[in-house]
Design an enzyme around this catalytic site. Sequence first.
Site, mmCIF file in Angstrom:
data_model
loop_
_atom_site.group_PDB
_atom_site.id
_atom_site.type_symbol
_atom_site.label_atom_id
_atom_site.label_comp_id
_atom_site.label_asym_id
_atom_site.label_seq_id
_atom_site.Cartn_x
_atom_site.Cartn_y
_atom_site.Cartn_z
ATOM 1 N N GLU A 290 -38.263 -16.732 2.681
ATOM 2 C CA GLU A 290 -37.034 -17.483 2.934
ATOM 3 C C GLU A 290 -35.863 -16.525 3.128
ATOM 4 O O GLU A 290 -35.854 -15.423 2.555
ATOM 5 C CB GLU A 290 -36.741 -18.425 1.769
ATOM 6 C CG GLU A 290 -36.519 -17.712 0.440
ATOM 7 C CD GLU A 290 -36.324 -18.672 -0.722
ATOM 8 O OE1 GLU A 290 -35.280 -19.342 -0.744
ATOM 9 O OE2 GLU A 290 -37.209 -18.737 -1.595
ATOM 10 N N LYS B 229 -34.833 -6.218 2.584
ATOM 11 C CA LYS B 229 -33.461 -6.144 3.089
ATOM 12 C C LYS B 229 -33.427 -5.723 4.550
ATOM 13 O O LYS B 229 -34.277 -4.969 5.022
ATOM 14 C CB LYS B 229 -32.634 -5.162 2.242
ATOM 15 C CG LYS B 229 -32.649 -5.444 0.746
ATOM 16 C CD LYS B 229 -32.060 -6.802 0.402
ATOM 17 C CE LYS B 229 -30.554 -6.818 0.504
ATOM 18 N NZ LYS B 229 -29.880 -6.037 -0.521
ATOM 19 N N ASP C 226 -26.394 -14.489 1.493
ATOM 20 C CA ASP C 226 -25.385 -13.569 0.963
ATOM 21 C C ASP C 226 -24.254 -14.391 0.353
ATOM 22 O O ASP C 226 -23.236 -14.667 0.988
ATOM 23 C CB ASP C 226 -24.854 -12.671 2.091
ATOM 24 C CG ASP C 226 -24.032 -11.511 1.546
ATOM 25 O OD1 ASP C 226 -24.041 -11.295 0.320
ATOM 26 O OD2 ASP C 226 -23.371 -10.825 2.351
ATOM 27 N N ASP D 168 0.828 -1.210 0.000
ATOM 28 C CA ASP D 168 0.000 0.000 0.000
ATOM 29 C C ASP D 168 0.860 1.257 0.000
ATOM 30 O O ASP D 168 0.514 2.261 -0.636
ATOM 31 C CB ASP D 168 -0.930 0.007 1.214
ATOM 32 C CG ASP D 168 -2.004 -1.075 1.116
ATOM 33 O OD1 ASP D 168 -2.247 -1.569 0.001
ATOM 34 O OD2 ASP D 168 -2.578 -1.427 2.164
ATOM 35 N N CYS E 270 -10.746 18.915 -16.269
ATOM 36 C CA CYS E 270 -10.375 19.697 -17.450
ATOM 37 C C CYS E 270 -10.381 21.202 -17.209
ATOM 38 O O CYS E 270 -9.981 21.971 -18.091
ATOM 39 C CB CYS E 270 -11.291 19.363 -18.633
ATOM 40 S SG CYS E 270 -13.005 19.911 -18.415
ATOM 41 N N TYR F 76 -33.232 -22.698 -4.537
ATOM 42 C CA TYR F 76 -34.448 -21.926 -4.253
ATOM 43 C C TYR F 76 -35.244 -21.538 -5.501
ATOM 44 O O TYR F 76 -36.300 -20.930 -5.403
ATOM 45 C CB TYR F 76 -34.129 -20.665 -3.457
ATOM 46 C CG TYR F 76 -33.092 -19.747 -4.072
ATOM 47 C CD1 TYR F 76 -33.333 -19.064 -5.258
ATOM 48 C CD2 TYR F 76 -31.867 -19.540 -3.443
ATOM 49 C CE1 TYR F 76 -32.398 -18.224 -5.808
ATOM 50 C CE2 TYR F 76 -30.911 -18.690 -3.982
ATOM 51 C CZ TYR F 76 -31.181 -18.040 -5.159
ATOM 52 O OH TYR F 76 -30.235 -17.205 -5.702
ATOM 53 N N CYS G 8 -19.874 19.298 -15.485
ATOM 54 C CA CYS G 8 -18.827 19.912 -16.296
ATOM 55 C C CYS G 8 -19.387 20.248 -17.672
ATOM 56 O O CYS G 8 -20.127 19.460 -18.270
ATOM 57 C CB CYS G 8 -17.656 18.941 -16.425
ATOM 58 S SG CYS G 8 -16.451 19.406 -17.678
ATOM 59 N N LYS H 127 -32.529 -14.546 2.627
ATOM 60 C CA LYS H 127 -31.777 -14.174 1.425
ATOM 61 C C LYS H 127 -30.295 -14.416 1.705
ATOM 62 O O LYS H 127 -29.660 -13.662 2.427
ATOM 63 C CB LYS H 127 -32.027 -12.715 1.059
ATOM 64 C CG LYS H 127 -31.357 -12.284 -0.245
ATOM 65 C CD LYS H 127 -31.722 -10.852 -0.588
ATOM 66 C CE LYS H 127 -31.103 -10.454 -1.926
ATOM 67 N NZ LYS H 127 -29.619 -10.481 -1.880
ATOM 68 N N CYS I 130 -13.331 16.980 -22.195
ATOM 69 C CA CYS I 130 -13.059 16.583 -20.818
ATOM 70 C C CYS I 130 -12.578 15.134 -20.794
ATOM 71 O O CYS I 130 -13.340 14.223 -21.120
ATOM 72 C CB CYS I 130 -14.315 16.728 -19.954
ATOM 73 S SG CYS I 130 -14.056 16.272 -18.229
ATOM 74 N N LEU J 202 -33.900 -9.183 -8.045
ATOM 75 C CA LEU J 202 -35.149 -8.903 -7.343
ATOM 76 C C LEU J 202 -35.236 -7.428 -6.989
ATOM 77 O O LEU J 202 -34.217 -6.793 -6.686
ATOM 78 C CB LEU J 202 -35.239 -9.728 -6.046
ATOM 79 C CG LEU J 202 -35.324 -11.247 -6.192
ATOM 80 C CD1 LEU J 202 -35.305 -11.892 -4.817
ATOM 81 C CD2 LEU J 202 -36.563 -11.647 -6.953
ATOM 82 N N CYS K 106 -14.397 22.103 -13.248
ATOM 83 C CA CYS K 106 -14.179 20.662 -13.342
ATOM 84 C C CYS K 106 -12.739 20.324 -12.966
ATOM 85 O O CYS K 106 -11.800 20.892 -13.539
ATOM 86 C CB CYS K 106 -14.467 20.191 -14.766
ATOM 87 S SG CYS K 106 -14.038 18.466 -15.069
#
Length: 705
Positions: A125, A323, A129, A46, A431, A235, A446, A127, A452, A92, A428
Amino acid sequence: MTDTDISALTEEQARAELERLARLIAEADVAYHQEDAPRISDAEYDALRRRNLDIEERFPELRRADSPALRVGAAPAEGFAKVRHRIRMLSLANAFSAQEVSEFDSRIRRFLGLDAEAPLAYTAEPKIDGLSLSLRYEKGVLVQAATRGDGAEGENVTANARTVDDIPERIADAPEVMEVRGEVYMAHDDFAALNAAQEARNLRPFANPRNAAAGSLRQLDASITAARPLRFFAYAWGEVSGRLGETQSGVLERFRSMGFSVNPLTGICDGPEALIARYEHIAAERAMLPYDIDGVVYKLDRLDLQERLGFRSTTPRWAIAHKFAAEEAVTELLGIDIQVGRTGALSPVARLRPVTVGGVVVSNATLHNEDYIAGKGGDGEEIRGGRDIRVGDWVTVYRAGDVIPKIKDVDLSRRPEGTEAYRFPDTCPACGSHAVREPGEAVRRCTGGLVCPAQSVEKLKHFVSRAAFDIEGLGAKQVELFHTMGWVNEPADIFTLQERYGPGKLQQVQSLEGWGEKSATKLFAAIDERRRIPLNRLIFGLGIRHVGESTATLLARHYGSWSAFEAAMRAAQEDEAERQGLLDIDGVGNVLATALIETFAEPKSRAAMERLLAHLEVEDVEAPSGAGSPVAGKTVVFTGTLEKMTRAEAKARAESLGAKVSGSVSKKTDIVVAGPGAGSKLAQAEKLGLEVLTEDDWLALIAGA
């Protein structure tokens, strides 16, 4: 030179340092991404990238063509083959409150013509992940497994899927062809063990179970997938040669009998109150579940009602994902960066002290626009009690829908003394052109247009995005590189790349970092594959403001061909009837219509499109499944009260038979279906001498179609 203060570097020293950093970072990328054997720590890596970026910011003219800022990771050895889904894998729609769930139920009842008291069963049911996967069985044998991809096209991961214990190789009592769909995931205990093993090998741990599952399934070496503890919940289904059942819950039970894992928390609920109760029950269990979930999915249980409801362009009408509320964390706002999007919009991004939110490390968050920073809403009303956001503030961060990081509030008690209100730029940053905010607009844009560089490269990145041209081997980082080198400045340039840098000049591509003869040849082949493109992908790829993926599909289905679409857009510039015809399309409003018309009225935009079209063969949109019906290709208007079906059901049925449904009567209308109470539309139809049918006449016309 590593410790030399950047402000003290001469131009020659900076050039040499950028060369050194590019080499070190490239070596580290190959070690980590290809050899799976990192040679330096994350912190060291990093620091190298941060120093490279700081030098480029001070000496932008010295940025190298192989700058680490233009790439992420290293080129993979090979890629997965693509799989075209026989039936699209749709996403969905989302709900975030009990009210939205109630509205979902009400919409379904209105569509089906049911009152609020009529029984209506849903499945609910968890959801999961994880990563969506489609499994294709033929004569009971697993023959193909594919990721969701963009919904239309995914990656072939069959060899990897065969290593997952929850996925049976053979099934009994199944139709000759059956696609079982579900979610690949990793349990918490297995995830912890995997990360412990990663750390023991001095490898970077995964951020969360979903990333671990996705990365494991997409290993080019299936033996690595086999060593990872992946699991699968079934499912849903795709192409099936025979009916699986009469209800959603019944099909899930059949999956279970075939040997698939079905989530045990799935239940049947009658009405929105029962759905919310089930949601709250699952939410209470969430922390104790052995896997990650981010909500609860509700589906209408009866399959015949699902078929009546049908689909929008990208989502089913009969299902929704409720959610969970986003998790939150508090961190320091280190800075505010301005990014310039492909439409010229100046978007503020919060640079944060890294913090974990919902299992994911967040270091950036959206700030929406200048009003949001100032503590104002879209109508000028106060938000956050009018508290503005300043650099140095301590802020509450959450992930909207557990995905997009956003700032919720500011802790004024921790605001450092002497901080000043943030002043949004009126030029901007890419540019230097004037940035204006039009009346009624929340966004500053812009005015640089084609001059640009930010808009130019962003339009190209959008053009090659997954839902647009999706050219294998030409992603965002390659576009940035080719644009920086001056090879690609507009979409048409992509299709002349081989002519300009191909045979006889191939070494120019081969010489780039991460490229060789094989990868360059594959790129040219992938570009050639996209010279034939579906109309909806072309329309979306043009990057017209307000035209998203679903709108592009809507326009493509309405006009059918590029020539018809282009002619209509150009005619609408001066012909009010043509403009009204555009507005008559369900889903097209004034803002979208204006954006489309203005794009085709702009000479430079038209010229760029013409240069692009010279290299393409555009696929016309196939007629809907009802092609050949008595109303295919005809424009139909419904007016008055329909007594045997709801207006929404009538519209959906007409469109499924290939008709175009309009909201207004004109000389282009073919049929007007008039029920009791029909007024001005019926009068206009009679004045124009159009065919007018009663509801019974209409049903008789389409009977058997």
